[in-house]
Design an enzyme around this catalytic site. Sequence first.
Site, PDB file in Angstrom:
ATOM      1  N   ASN A 127     -10.035   0.259  -0.798  1.00 27.00           N
ATOM      2  CA  ASN A 127      -9.114   0.217   0.344  1.00 27.00           C
ATOM      3  C   ASN A 127      -9.810   0.558   1.659  1.00 27.00           C
ATOM      4  O   ASN A 127     -10.431   1.624   1.791  1.00 27.00           O
ATOM      5  CB  ASN A 127      -7.988   1.232   0.120  1.00 27.00           C
ATOM      6  CG  ASN A 127      -6.969   0.747  -0.876  1.00 27.00           C
ATOM      7  OD1 ASN A 127      -7.211  -0.204  -1.627  1.00 27.00           O
ATOM      8  ND2 ASN A 127      -5.811   1.385  -0.892  1.00 27.00           N
ATOM      9  N   ASP A 172       0.855  -1.195   0.000  1.00 25.42           N
ATOM     10  CA  ASP A 172       0.000   0.000   0.000  1.00 25.42           C
ATOM     11  C   ASP A 172       0.895   1.250   0.000  1.00 25.42           C
ATOM     12  O   ASP A 172       1.794   1.370   0.843  1.00 25.42           O
ATOM     13  CB  ASP A 172      -0.872  -0.053   1.268  1.00 25.42           C
ATOM     14  CG  ASP A 172      -2.004   0.947   1.256  1.00 25.42           C
ATOM     15  OD1 ASP A 172      -2.408   1.387   0.166  1.00 25.42           O
ATOM     16  OD2 ASP A 172      -2.511   1.267   2.358  1.00 25.42           O
TER      17      ASP A 172
HETATM   18  O1  LIG Z   1      -6.947   3.977   1.563  1.00 28.35           O
HETATM   19  C1  LIG Z   1      -6.611   3.316   2.527  1.00 28.35           C
HETATM   20  C2  LIG Z   1      -5.345   2.579   2.496  1.00 28.35           C
HETATM   21  O2  LIG Z   1      -4.580   2.878   1.361  1.00 28.35           O
HETATM   22  C3  LIG Z   1      -7.452   3.185   3.753  1.00 28.35           C
HETATM   23  O3  LIG Z   1      -8.483   4.124   3.801  1.00 28.35           O
HETATM   24  P1  LIG Z   1      -9.354   4.349   5.129  1.00 28.35           P
HETATM   25  O4  LIG Z   1      -8.551   5.211   6.050  1.00 28.35           O
HETATM   26  O5  LIG Z   1     -10.598   5.043   4.676  1.00 28.35           O
HETATM   27  O6  LIG Z   1      -9.660   3.027   5.695  1.00 28.35           O
HETATM   28  O1  LIG Z   2      -2.800   4.778   4.163  1.00 26.28           O
HETATM   29  C1  LIG Z   2      -3.387   3.757   4.296  1.00 26.28           C
HETATM   30  C2  LIG Z   2      -3.575   2.911   5.472  1.00 26.28           C
HETATM   31  O2  LIG Z   2      -4.525   3.475   6.308  1.00 26.28           O
HETATM   32  C3  LIG Z   2      -2.297   2.562   6.168  1.00 26.28           C
HETATM   33  O3  LIG Z   2      -1.997   3.473   7.128  1.00 26.28           O
HETATM   34  P1  LIG Z   2      -0.539   3.507   7.821  1.00 26.28           P
HETATM   35  O4  LIG Z   2       0.359   4.185   6.830  1.00 26.28           O
HETATM   36  O5  LIG Z   2      -0.756   4.264   9.082  1.00 26.28           O
HETATM   37  O6  LIG Z   2      -0.132   2.068   8.053  1.00 26.28           O
HETATM   38 ZN   LIG Z   3      -4.634   4.771   0.561  1.00 24.70          ZN
END
Ligand SMILES: O=C(CO)COP(=O)(O)O
Ligand SMILES: O=C[C@H](O)COP(=O)(O)O
Ligand SMILES: [Zn+2]
Length: 355
Positions: free
Chosen positions: A275, A83
């Site tokens: 996501n 991600d």
């Molecule tokens: O886009 C996300 C991770 O890439 C997660 O989105 P949310 O914070 O809405 O769950």
């Molecule tokens: O950005 C997307 C997810 O919410 C992951 O969050 P994080 O970077 O805090 O792990």
């Molecule tokens: Zn995201």
Amino acid sequence: MARITLRQLLDHAAENDYGVPAFNINNMEQALAIMDAANQVDAPVIIQASRGARSYANDVMLKHMMDAVTEIYPHIPVCVHLDHGNEAATCMTAIQAGFTSVMMDGSLKADGKTPGDWTYNVGVTKTVTDMAHLGGISVEGELGVLGSLETGMGDKEDGHGAEGKLSHDQLLTNPDEAVKFVQETKVDALAIAMGTSHGAYKFTRKPDGDILAMNVIEEIHRKLPNTHLVMHGSSSVPQDLQDIINAYGGKMKPTWGVPVAEIQRGIKNGVRKINIDTDNRMAMTGQIRKVLKDNPEEFDPRKYLKPAMEAMTKLCKQRLQEFNTAGQASKFKKILTPADMAKRYAKGELDPRVA
Ligand SMILES: O=C(CO)COP(=O)(O)O
Ligand SMILES: O=C[C@H](O)COP(=O)(O)O
Ligand SMILES: [Zn+2]
Ligand SMILES: [Zn+2]
């Protein structure tokens, strides 16, 4: 061993009109909770780890957890996705750790804060697709910067996100540019910006078309009917989860997320990957707060982690049903390996088809 690439999974989703939630993990409990849900409803699933997750859990731990879940549930296709990769190196080391898909988020520079311009984004994304596709690994790119159409602010709530004020042009992906971006970078999936942002505080009211521009998705889908679209920041921030957290000592301010009905509208218009992280964080935290408040004498982590996992499984199962992912796992005839996919890329079979 059913580790699937994002491309094979989303091609199947497009052929069968469904969307696939991509749930974030950082630990064993989250991985098991997601897999329990996928198993209960016969759904393929995307498990994704951010840079933060990789430094929290360690790549070796993540790699073995992913091996473990595919061993426990060999009949469930699992895509292991990075991600928000911030630079090519982050994507390549994820591939080395066994990820079958990576996001190169060139909408922001490597600092994860400064918006990247067109040349930067196309350049860095193409570098990653060129390399990843040689090994059959899928790539998600992003065009447009996530942030609020209400305030114009970027989303830096959880560390990765634009700082400061953004223009409307930055906050809404331009459909003609989306076509050029896909042609030039050959990404397998495209994340777009249309008013969603990460974290719990997305909207100060129930979103309408002014602040959640689903029409942008429809327009992009008209121009790119064969491209898999990705919605980030797609937690729905359910009121009942806010209430549980606040009933047991939490202090969440009133807020709105992305209604499931809007995501379902997206799925009718080319959205294939959705996501979700915040909803699962809230589901777990609510139960942990409740157990500790109700049983202040308790100190066995299993006593609060088990209900936390159950709440997360419930949420994941609900989304898998709402996005029609349920029932799809057993439809996969053959899971292609990255090496199989590499041959398909080399033959040009997976080149973008632009209408
Ligand atoms: O886009 C996300 C991770 O890439 C997660 O989105 P949310 O914070 O809405 O769950
Ligand atoms: O950005 C997307 C997810 O919410 C992951 O969050 P994080 O970077 O805090 O792990
Ligand atoms: Zn995201
Ligand atoms: Zn985030």
